[in-house]
Enzyme design. Structure first.
Site, short mmCIF file in Angstrom:
data_model
loop_
_atom_site.label_atom_id
_atom_site.label_comp_id
_atom_site.label_asym_id
_atom_site.label_seq_id
_atom_site.Cartn_x
_atom_site.Cartn_y
_atom_site.Cartn_z
NE ARG A 153 215.73 101.05 51.96
CZ ARG A 153 215.29 100.69 50.75
NH1 ARG A 153 216.12 100.76 49.69
NH2 ARG A 153 214.04 100.28 50.58
CE LYS A 177 215.53 97.97 53.86
NZ LYS A 177 214.30 97.98 54.68
CG HIS A 245 214.67 105.91 57.56
ND1 HIS A 245 215.39 105.21 56.60
CD2 HIS A 245 213.42 105.41 57.51
CE1 HIS A 245 214.60 104.32 56.03
NE2 HIS A 245 213.40 104.43 56.55
NE ARG A 248 213.97 105.12 52.39
CZ ARG A 248 214.01 104.61 51.15
NH1 ARG A 248 214.80 105.14 50.24
NH2 ARG A 248 213.26 103.55 50.86
CG HIS A 271 209.10 101.64 49.39
ND1 HIS A 271 208.30 102.74 49.67
CD2 HIS A 271 210.13 101.68 50.27
CE1 HIS A 271 208.84 103.41 50.68
NE2 HIS A 271 209.94 102.80 51.06
CE1 TYR A 280 207.54 108.86 53.87
CE2 TYR A 280 207.35 107.10 52.25
CZ TYR A 280 208.04 107.72 53.27
OH TYR A 280 209.23 107.19 53.71
#
Length: 308
Positions: A153, A177, A245, A248, A271, A280
């Site tokens: 990110r 995150k 992004h 990414r 994730h 994806y």
């Protein structure tokens, strides 16, 4: 128009919420359509019950309206009946009992492998570049190499400390995150580009791998966006298609296309839930569908591309 109640509702939207003319026209059409359905059942637009509304929404689905259009019409009906309840026309809002249709998440945008290669090639400084301009392209090359090679990110990239390049390890410790840490691989090209930038910036004494104008602080997201915009122009790509992004997403899409395991990709992207990573697989399915339509004889016939 479907009566005084609908007119009053639209006037409220215009006066109190500043609704745009196109929004008002769309809501007026939605109310007219629902009024026609209500009349078939011997009802008025203002005295519908949940059953009538449910039948109407089911008819929209059977008629082939997209889930997004169905959701907009339901939103209109909910707001309209809420307005009627607040005005004392009716005691309840029957549309509150209806669930909006499930909307498919938008597919992530990504670049082709050749477009990524064009971006990286565009980071080379010109022969007449001065020191500040030359550093700009060092930043661009290092950032793009690392974003694409590791799926970072932009917030993770810009927060990287200079010491993250210490030693000869080919892995990078990233804080993502929620403060969760993960280890991602660093390609030889990405490490080389990052080391070239770090060597150039050594005199700044910044604790960050990507220093901003004030070396005590990292490069801002806005500052990187301007660099990415210029790289896109150099590469002949529309800058509107570019963002950190998107890189990414490109990393993830290309990894899966080349046989990467979904669980491994989840770890690389950081994730928490594999359901986030599974988007994806939909991208790849869409690419397969397009390839079938473009190249399979029956696919060409179905899409109207078959020639006599």
């Amino acid at each position: 128009m479907s009566g005084a109640h609908a007119e009053a509702f639209l006037e409220m939207l215009a006066a109190e919420r500043g609704a745009a003319p196109n929004t008002l026209k769309a809501y007026a059409r939605d109310l007219d359509d629902f009024a026609a359905h209500a009349r078939l059942g011997g009802r008025g637009i203002h005295d519908a019950d949940p059953g009538l509304l449910r039948d109407y929404m089911a008819g929209l689905a059977r008629g082939g309206l997209s889930p997004r259009t169905q959701a907009r019409r339901l939103s209109c009906l909910k707001q309209f009946h809420l307005f009627l309840a607040r005005e004392g026309v009716r005691p309840d809002n029957p549309a509150d009992l209806l669930d909006a249709p499930r909307l498919a998440p938008p597919l992530p945008r990504f670049l082709s492998e050749s477009e990524v290669e064009a971006l990286l090639a565009a980071c080379a400084p010109g022969t007449d570049s001065g020191m500040p301009e030359a550093r700009r392209w060092l930043v661009a090359r290092a950032a793009l190499e690392m974003l694409y090679a590791s799926g970072l990110r932009i917030s993770e990239l810009l927060a990287l400390p200079r010491r993250s390049l210490a030693g000869a390890a080919q892995m990078l410790l990233v804080r993502g995150k929620g403060g969760r840490e993960r280890v991602v691989p660093l390609s030889a090209a990405a490490r080389g580009a990052a080391e070239a930038l770090a060597a150039h910036d050594r005199a700044l004494g910044s604790p960050y791998l990507f220093p901003g104008r004030d070396p005590r602080r990292p490069l801002t997201r806005q500052g990187f966006d301007r660099i990415l915009h210029d790289v896109g122009l150099r590469a002949g790509l529309d800058p509107e298609r570019l963002s950190p992004h998107v890189l990414r997403h490109s990393f993830a899409t290309h990894m899966l296309a080349r046989g990467a395991d979904l669980r491994a990709l989840q770890v690389l992207l950081g994730h928490a839930d594999i359901a986030t990573t599974q988007i994806y697989t939909h991208v790849l399915a869409e690419r397969l569908r397009q390839a079938m339509e473009a190249h399979h004889p029956l696919g060409r016939a179905a899409s109207g591309k078959e020639t006599a």
